[in-house]
Design an enzyme around this catalytic site. Structure first.
Site, PDB file in Angstrom:
ATOM      1  N   HIS A 183       0.836  -1.211   0.000  1.00  0.00           N
ATOM      2  CA  HIS A 183       0.000   0.000   0.000  1.00  0.00           C
ATOM      3  C   HIS A 183       0.874   1.265   0.000  1.00  0.00           C
ATOM      4  CE1 HIS A 183      -3.624  -2.405   1.006  1.00  0.00           C
ATOM      5  NE2 HIS A 183      -2.778  -3.106   1.745  1.00  0.00           N
ATOM      6  N   SER A 313      15.339  18.672 -17.230  1.00  0.00           N
ATOM      7  CA  SER A 313      14.490  19.858 -17.226  1.00  0.00           C
ATOM      8  C   SER A 313      15.133  20.955 -18.051  1.00  0.00           C
ATOM      9  CB  SER A 313      14.269  20.353 -15.791  1.00  0.00           C
ATOM     10  OG  SER A 313      13.582  21.587 -15.777  1.00  0.00           O
ATOM     11  N   LYS A 319      18.598  18.597 -12.763  1.00  0.00           N
ATOM     12  CA  LYS A 319      17.532  17.613 -12.588  1.00  0.00           C
ATOM     13  C   LYS A 319      17.713  16.476 -13.585  1.00  0.00           C
ATOM     14  CE  LYS A 319      12.558  17.544 -11.700  1.00  0.00           C
ATOM     15  NZ  LYS A 319      12.147  16.332 -12.431  1.00  0.00           N
ATOM     16  N   GLU A 326       9.889   5.681 -17.880  1.00  0.00           N
ATOM     17  CA  GLU A 326       8.756   6.460 -18.407  1.00  0.00           C
ATOM     18  C   GLU A 326       8.441   6.065 -19.847  1.00  0.00           C
ATOM     19  OE1 GLU A 326       9.475  10.493 -15.705  1.00  0.00           O
ATOM     20  OE2 GLU A 326       9.994  10.495 -17.839  1.00  0.00           O
TER      21      GLU A 326
END
Length: 466
Positions: A183, A313, A319, A326
């Site tokens: 969870h 980015s 970053k 992805e």
């Protein structure tokens, strides 16, 4: 310019065809009729269609139905189509007649033109190239051939590579004990190798499921001709055709057990697509685990660091994002979407023919191609190269209040829950709070709360199928 075209004739009359095109009137009508997507049937399908025409000519020659010189010219021309030398001569949109008749005639016309050049006398697209065949059995056969060959040659090797890469990483870094999560909340600890064994087993089971479904895809419709009765085909044609294809490809293709079903339904392709969707779900699970484990580097879990492949980015310097997982997630979304279209296409069998064959071919072949590529990229550019942040993982395990579960048999559930809540609230190590709340010694608590023995159990050896 007038001299840029020539006039071709078919049973419906005259058609203007580009002067340098190998195709004829029926192909041109389809080009004119279906300016829809600009997408053509993919290379693996054209390869399979060339193989269909090649083997059909060889079988008809052996049966004494096609003169040897004509058959030889057709075989040579079909092999050129099979190898991709004439892909530009297949201009018809995927979204065309549902039987794929336009593409079948496209192949017949191109191969007839090439064979005519080679032979020096006319080779007819219907009478010779299409002998003993119909679009209604040739297109389903090309669909099954292409899906099976791409799965055998591309997807299964890619999945095996992904599984092997996961297993190698488990050997390399698997002894690290980390916090388990259910969870998205802290749970009991496990070794990294145990988590990775779950991934490997998912991939292994995906391979098993796909291989099981291929048994039905290996059944070929060729020989059913128009509606499954085999009209205009020699009674031996279907069996000989399947046997020759099996010998050429080293894949156990066979004549469909029921030719009426093979023309009217595409349940086997729907089944294969379902297993591709299940495989996509496995890849989603692995990709999301990688993203969560990599999250941070400060405010996330920070358990691992994926390879830094590109700036993440255009505005935030330094970053770096988990771009490979992805990309894999987007591939899986496309595969799941393709499966929805394939499911609809599989419902398009009405009476003696399925009329969504080009759609089925386009989508199932795209799913196979995308999954194969994504699995290799995920293996090579994410899993093989991630580094484990042992210090961070160890610190999280030490502070995990759920380790108190191991004290249940000694102090009871209620007191264990009290210790866990207090340790979490005060941000302290569990063992320090337990010392204050129980009469157990530090030595006893260190033994009881050692996370390593807690990881024993479950199946790791052979978890990925050996």
């Amino acid at each position: 310019m007038a001299d840029s075209f020539r006039i071709e004739k078919d049973t419906m009359g005259e058609v203007r065809v580009p002067a340098d095109a190998l195709w004829g009137a029926q192909t041109q009508r389809a080009v004119d009729n279906f300016p829809i997507s600009g997408q053509r049937l993919p290379r693996p399908f054209l390869r399979a269609l060339g193989l269909v025409k090649r083997v059909a000519a060889e079988v008809n020659r052996d049966l004494g139905l096609l003169p040897a010189d004509v058959a030889g010219a057709i075989v040579a021309a079909a092999q050129e189509v099979e190898s991709g030398q004439h892909d530009a001569q297949f201009p018809i949109d995927v979204f065309q007649t549902g039987s794929g008749t336009s593409t079948n005639m496209n192949a017949n016309e191109v191969i007839a033109a090439l064979a005519t050049r080679r032979l020096g006398k006319p080779v007819h697209p219907n009478n010779h190239v299409n002998m003993g065949q119909s679009s209604n059995d040739s297109i389903p056969t090309a669909l099954h051939l292409s899906a099976a060959l791409e799965t055998h040659e591309q997807l299964i090797p890619a999945l095996l590579h992904l599984k092997a890469t996961i297993e190698a990483k488990a050997v390399q870094d698997g002894a690290v004990v980390k916090t388990g999560r259910t969870h998205l909340m802290d749970a009991m600890p496990l070794r990294l190798e145990q988590q990775l064994s779950g991934w490997a087993q998912q991939v292994h089971l995906s391979i098993e499921r796909i291989q099981a479904s291929l048994a039905r895809v290996h059944e070929l419709a060729q020989g059913g001709t128009a509606i499954g009765t085999g009209i205009n085909a020699d009674p031996q044609f279907a069996t000989r055709f399947a046997g020759r294809v099996a010998a050429l490809t080293a894949v156990p293709f066979a004549k469909a057990r029921n030719l009426f079903s093979a023309l009217a339904a595409q349940d086997s392709i729907v089944e294969l697509s379902g297993q591709l969707k299940a495989t996509a779900c496995a890849v989603i699970k692995i990709s999301n685990d990688l993203r969560w484990m990599n999250s941070g580097p400060i405010a996330g879990l920070g358990e691992i660091a994926l390879p830094a492949l590109q700036p993440g980015s255009s505005i935030m310097p330094g970053k770096v994002n988990p771009v490979i997982p992805e990309a894999a997630l987007m591939v899986c979304a496309q595969v799941i979407g393709n499966d929805a279209a394939i499911t609809h296409g599989g419902q398009s069998g009405v009476f003696e023919l399925n009329v969504a064959l080009p759609l089925l071919a386009r989508n199932v072949l795209e799913s196979i191609r995308l999954l194969a590529a994504a699995c290799r990229v995920l293996a090579d550019k994410a899993i093989a190269g991630f580094t484990v942040n042992v210090a961070r993982i160890t610190d999280l395990v030490d502070k995990n209040p759920i380790l108190v579960t191991a004290l249940n048999p000694v102090i009871g559930y209620d007191l264990a829950a009290k210790i866990a809540k207090r340790a979490y609230k005060e941000g302290r190590r569990l063992i320090d709070v337990a010392l204050e709340e129980t009469k157990l010694s530090r030595a006893e608590l260190e033994k009881l709360l050692d996370p390593r023995p807690m990881c024993d159990g479950g199946i790791v050896e052979g978890a990925g199928g050996g």
